[in-house]
Design a protein around this motif. Structure first.
Motif, short mmCIF file in Angstrom:
data_model
loop_
_atom_site.label_atom_id
_atom_site.label_comp_id
_atom_site.label_asym_id
_atom_site.label_seq_id
_atom_site.Cartn_x
_atom_site.Cartn_y
_atom_site.Cartn_z
N GLN A 830 0.84 -1.20 0.00
CA GLN A 830 0.00 0.00 0.00
C GLN A 830 0.87 1.24 0.00
N SER A 831 0.45 2.25 -0.75
CA SER A 831 1.17 3.53 -0.74
C SER A 831 0.81 4.32 0.51
N GLY A 832 1.68 5.28 0.87
CA GLY A 832 1.52 6.03 2.12
C GLY A 832 0.54 7.18 2.01
N ARG A 833 0.09 7.65 3.15
CA ARG A 833 -0.86 8.76 3.22
C ARG A 833 -0.14 10.09 3.08
N PRO A 834 -0.84 11.14 2.69
CA PRO A 834 -0.22 12.46 2.57
C PRO A 834 0.10 13.07 3.93
N ILE A 835 1.05 14.01 3.93
CA ILE A 835 1.49 14.69 5.16
C ILE A 835 1.12 16.16 5.04
N ASN A 836 0.77 16.77 6.18
CA ASN A 836 0.48 18.20 6.25
C ASN A 836 1.52 18.92 7.11
N CYS A 837 1.54 20.23 6.97
CA CYS A 837 2.35 21.08 7.83
C CYS A 837 1.41 22.12 8.43
N LEU A 838 1.07 21.95 9.72
CA LEU A 838 0.09 22.80 10.38
C LEU A 838 0.80 23.82 11.26
N GLY A 839 0.45 25.10 11.06
CA GLY A 839 1.07 26.16 11.84
C GLY A 839 0.06 27.21 12.24
N VAL A 840 0.57 28.35 12.73
CA VAL A 840 -0.30 29.42 13.24
C VAL A 840 -0.69 30.36 12.11
N LEU A 841 -1.75 31.12 12.34
CA LEU A 841 -2.20 32.14 11.41
C LEU A 841 -1.88 33.51 11.99
N TYR A 842 -1.03 34.24 11.28
CA TYR A 842 -0.67 35.61 11.66
C TYR A 842 -0.57 36.44 10.38
N TYR A 844 -3.79 38.10 12.72
CA TYR A 844 -5.23 37.94 12.92
C TYR A 844 -5.61 38.94 14.01
N HIS A 845 -6.19 40.05 13.59
CA HIS A 845 -6.51 41.16 14.50
C HIS A 845 -5.27 41.54 15.31
N GLY A 846 -4.12 41.59 14.61
CA GLY A 846 -2.89 42.03 15.24
C GLY A 846 -2.17 41.00 16.06
N ASP A 847 -2.65 39.78 16.08
CA ASP A 847 -2.01 38.75 16.90
C ASP A 847 -2.11 37.42 16.18
N ILE A 848 -1.69 36.36 16.87
CA ILE A 848 -1.85 35.01 16.35
C ILE A 848 -3.28 34.55 16.59
N HIS A 849 -3.87 33.86 15.61
CA HIS A 849 -5.25 33.37 15.73
C HIS A 849 -5.37 32.47 16.96
N PRO A 850 -6.47 32.63 17.73
CA PRO A 850 -6.61 31.85 18.97
C PRO A 850 -6.64 30.33 18.78
N TYR A 851 -6.85 29.84 17.55
CA TYR A 851 -6.84 28.39 17.33
C TYR A 851 -5.42 27.84 17.17
#
Length: 955
Positions: A830-842, A844-851
């Motif tokens: 079986q072939s492998g699953r895809p990979i993501n790169c998850l980071g912050v959103l900036y 967002y109202h002058g700061d990093i998104h609360p999520y």
């Protein structure tokens, strides 16, 4: 003959001239079995004295009476191949199935759907644990006669599934008395070592390649034993089958070298049983009863660990987790006329999900479900202070916290009452089916943080907002999260279907299903009700040659999925979530809790969860549709020889609507004319009236169909008046998308001493939502993942999904080279699953998104975005995991000198390939955006090589 039990049958045709013909056939679960009595000519039939049938093992017949995509394996076949003896492992042999993320346990994904979108049945009863749809009753596998895996195109009698259906039938008694027993043993001494894990993020070169988790001391072994008996209590009338099984698994998991309490020992063990009774009241009436118990207890002992070493220190405490319960199934079948059959089934089940802890000194730690009385025990401690602070004061930690997280309330569990009525009526060329299905499910659920709270230590950089040693000081934040409720989901459906034999060789299937879903919160109030969701099903089967040797078939259908009960526990019922920050003078050396609190700030209620019941009408959009999907299949099956079949089918699935939650209430405020005052942090309307936010009638998160306009009811001023606001879908999120395109090729064959099945699947699974769960971060909150909580979370989220395994090759079979010896094999590539790169959103109202680090972008290196916004990394474009391959083999010995005695050895993953099957995809710190050294650290590998021995005796 509808509603006929699977098994071997002898069919005798008695002719008017006194001659007869006999056919021996095998009836399999949920499929048609043709019986052919045609003769060479009518003249020959008048002079024929008898028909002699010589039995031969031939390939499974092509079922020209069905338009479904199914794989059926009998107990005899399963026993001959090296496969783990559980429903998921057997289901994974079917084309179009892949193993789900290990975060959700041992579950399969069917046709690109999430692991939470399948249904599981035993003898017609739904044994799915519907609380999150991430569990099901574990049928003792020695008691399974057949397992049918429906991967698509199933008829209107089945619903509440977008993935697949696993349909099992138990063994049953006959006039012949049989009994037996076996033992399976998997010794740890023959299990290969598990691979260690190392830091792998190239953006943190100082840690790259360092040891993260040492698995060299891990152990895993166990055994299971079963005994069974079956026969006639009254010959030809009353039959019984009974089986009792016991299993035990022992495991040592030493775990991460950076953790203080990540070692434990586990063992499972509870007797399980299954009893099946069949009463042939007379030729026209039959009564069946099945009872199943799969209750099991997992005992986990946690020990202290020296950080940076692999050792075992003092016992911290022990966890006792219950799973499973009792199931009771009664079914009546009446052949009321030669052409009309009625079947009525009632089933009841109980399922336990409780958890309690006990400290090393024997003190019970538990949560009773009262929001005002959080769980007892030692609190969870989190220390995120920078190194220059911890080097002076030391790391704050608890030496008495057992789990490091939340625990379920002591009475957590589920109860199901299901009733269904199925009627079959043969009218000329039409085989009509129609019925009613009622499924009521009640769940008692809730969680609380062990010790009642999380203490989170961090550093305040002082007035100059710069890290230094002069004016910096430490603060601690107390977080309390309690939830608990008794919730319900009531489901009912009507269906009608017609298998129309248009010609002798062409069958048309026409079906329709109407589903109603009603979800109730902890106050017994309905917060979602979807009535008469229409699901049409169409299909055809063309017996090209007229002799069941070449079949062309296709179908199109719509399938709907209800909300799980778990949604209501926190989202629609009373819950408590508070945070409060203080300074402190000291730290308890045992619990890690702060002492001498001062400078305490205001108490904040997060997400409007302040311990009061929520207003049911405000929880979901008033025009909510169920999650539903359309599916199209076109395929063929052809007999190459008497012993070989080949086939192919193309599959296309498209998600038409999803259900999720959205937690951005600002579109409502903008549409209603409110503006936000930055000074007092309050929303005001044009007349200067303040909005009552939060309040019981103003929830932060609401259920909706992503991409569709939503009609929300809101108590804007806290006066009990609900105002309807229509929010355009574009303001909340993009449309939920998920497609699955696949080509399946399969080939099976069977000779006197040999059988095999092979399949190859080329599949593309793409979209912006996996479905019920979220494998990217292991989020098991079915139907309320964070995918659409904010519109920004969906940016760049479209791409190849976690269950996208582009290529799958499966081959399994068995060869009996003498009447005493056989070998079996099972190959998976079986072939492998895809990979993501998850980071912050900036920004967002002058700061990093609360999520925090939940967005498809990476590259922010400092809070405030000193280096500018991060680069977009769309879903699935950060690489792929490696291909995996495994070969399982077995050898069995059936000595002639001891009839009934069997020996077998299974070797799984013979060449010990331990490729990575899951990695950590969060790449940035949630509060600063700095790169994390845990990015790309493996979370799971292929199971290492292991050996299983079996001895069995039948008499």
């Amino acid at each position: 003959m509808p509603q006929l039990q699977p098994g071997s049958y002898r069919i005798t045709l008695q002719r008017a001239d006194g001659t007869s013909a006999v056919r021996e056939v095998s009836v399999n679960l949920g499929t048609g079995t043709p019986v052919n009595f045609t003769s060479a000519s009518s003249a020959g039939a008048t002079t024929l004295d008898s028909v002699v049938v010589t039995g031969a093992q031939v390939v499974n017949p092509i079922d020209v009476s069905s338009v479904e995509s199914t794989t059926i394996l009998t107990a005899a076949q399963i026993a001959k191949i090296p496969v783990l003896r559980d429903a998921t492992s057997v289901a994974l042999l079917a084309p179009g199935t892949v193993r789900g993320d290990t975060a959700f346990g041992n579950l399969a994904s069917f046709g690109g759907s999430s692991v939470a979108e399948n249904q599981y049945y035993l003898n017609g009863f739904n044994i799915t644990n519907s609380f999150r749809s991430l569990n099901f009753a574990q049928v003792p596998y020695e008691a399974v006669a057949e397992q049918q895996v429906k991967t698509g195109g199933y008829g209107a009698e089945f619903g509440r599934s977008l993935g697949g259906v696993v349909n099992m039938v138990s063994k049953r008694g006959t006039n012949e008395f049989t009994a037996g027993g076996n033992v399976f043993w998997s010794p740890d001494s023959l299990r290969a070592e598990v691979e260690n894990t190392y830091y792998a993020n190239p953006l943190v070169p100082g840690d790259l390649g360092k040891l993260r988790q040492d698995n060299s001391e891990d152990t895993l072994g166990g055994y299971s034993t079963s005994i069974w008996a079956s026969g006639a209590l009254i010959k030809d009338t009353l039959f019984a089958y009974g089986m009792l099984s016991y299993s035990e698994v022992e495991q040592d998991y030493w775990g991460s070298v950076v953790s203080r309490t990540n070692n434990h020992e586990s063992e499972k063990g509870d007797p399980t049983y299954l009893v099946k009774l069949d009463w042939n009241i007379n030729d026209a009436n039959k009564l069946e009863f099945t009872t199943l118990s799969d209750k099991r207890t997992t005992t986990t002992a946690s020990y202290l660990n020296t950080v940076g070493q692999v050792n075992r220190g003092p016992l911290v405490g022990t966890s006792y987790t219950e799973n499973g319960g009792e199931n009771y199934i009664a079914r009546y079948t009446g052949y009321l006329t030669d052409s009309f059959t009625l079947s009525a089934m009632y089933g009841y089940s109980e399922f336990s999900r409780s958890r309690r802890l006990k400290t090393a000194s024997g003190v019970n730690v538990e949560y009773g479900g009262d929001l005002d009385q959080p769980a007892s025990g030692c609190p969870v401690i989190t220390d995120v202070r920078p190194g220059y602070r911890t080097s002076v004061t030391g790391v704050y930690a608890s030496s008495c916290n057992i789990t490091g997280g939340s625990i379920d309330r002591i009475d957590s569990g589920d109860e199901r009452n299901q009733f269904r009525l199925d009627l079959d009526w043969q009218v000329g060329d039409h085989a009509l089916g129609f019925g009613y299905d009622r499924d009521d499910y009640e769940s008692i659920a809730g969680t609380s943080i062990e010790g009642g709270r999380i203490w989170r230590y961090s550093t305040n950089n002082g007035p100059d907002r710069t890290a230094n040693t002069t004016d910096d000081f430490d603060v601690v934040r107390e977080q309390i999260v309690n939830q608990g409720a008794t919730v319900e989901v009531n489901q009912e459906a009507f269906y009608i279907e017609d298998n129309w034999q248009v010609t002798d060789t062409f069958l048309a299937y026409i079906g329709a299903r109407w589903d109603t879903f009603e979800n109730k919160n902890g106050q017994g109030e309905t917060y979602v009700k979807i009535e008469n969701q229409f699901a049409p099903r169409l299909g055809f089967s063309w017996d090209v040659n007229g002799d069941s040797s070449f079949k062309v078939y296709g179908n199109a259908g719509r399938y709907a999925l209800p909300l799980t009960p778990s949604v209501a526990v926190r989202g629609a019922s009373a819950s408590l979530f508070t945070r409060q920050t203080s300074r402190f003078t000291g730290v308890d050396p045992v619990t890690g809790a702060p002492t001498g609190l001062f400078g305490t700030g205001a108490l904040s209620y997060i997400n409007g969860e302040f311990g009061e019941p929520k207003v049911a009408d405000t929880i979901a959009s008033q025009n909510l549709d169920p999650m539903y999907q359309d599916e199209y299949i076109l395929g063929f099956q052809m007999s190459m020889t008497e012993h070989q079949n080949i086939g192919a089918r193309g599959i296309y699935r498209k998600l038409k609507a999803a259900i999720d939650d959205n937690c951005d209430y600002t579109p409502i405020m903008a549409i209603e004319g409110f503006t936000f005052d930055e000074d007092d942090l309050t929303w005001y309307d044009s007349a200067g009236n303040a909005a009552a936010l939060p309040s019981a009638g103003f929830p932060y998160c609401r259920m909706f169909n992503p991409g569709s306009d939503a009609v929300f009811l809101t108590d804007l001023y806290g006066d009990g008046t609900l105002k309807a606001t229509t929010v355009p879908g574009a303001l909340l999120s993009p449309e939920a998308k998920r497609t699955y395109k696949a080509l399946e090729l399969f080939w099976d064959g069977s000779w006197d001493k040999y059988f095999f099945q092979a399949s190859y699947t080329l599949a593309y699974n793409k979209g912006n939502t996996e479905g019920g769960v979220k494998s990217d971060i292991g989020q098991a909150d079915t139907s309320v993942t964070q995918d659409f909580d904010y519109k920004e979370l969906a940016v760049d989220s479209y791409g190849y999904l976690p269950n996208d395994r582009r290529h799958s090759l499966k081959v399994f079979g068995n060869y009996s080279f003498t009447d005493e010896w056989s070998v079996g094999a099972n190959l998976l590539v079986q072939s492998g699953r895809p990979i993501n790169c998850l980071g912050v959103l900036y920004p967002y109202h002058g700061d990093i998104h609360p999520y925090g680090s939940s967005f498809f972008r990476c590259g922010t290196t400092e809070a405030g975005g000193a280096d500018g916004p991060a680069e977009a990394v769309p879903r699935g474009t950060a690489g792929r995991l490696p291909w995996t391959n495994s070969i399982d083999l077995n050898v069995a010995y059936f000595p002639n000198w001891a009839p009934g005695l069997k020996f077998k050895v299974d070797v799984f993953n013979v060449f010990d390939n331990q490729k990575v099957t899951g990695v950590t995809e969060v790449a940035e710190d949630a509060t600063t955006g700095a790169p994390l050294n845990t990015y790309l650290v493996p979370r799971s590998f292929q199971a290492p090589r292991s050996v299983r021995f079996m001895v069995q005796y039948d008499f």
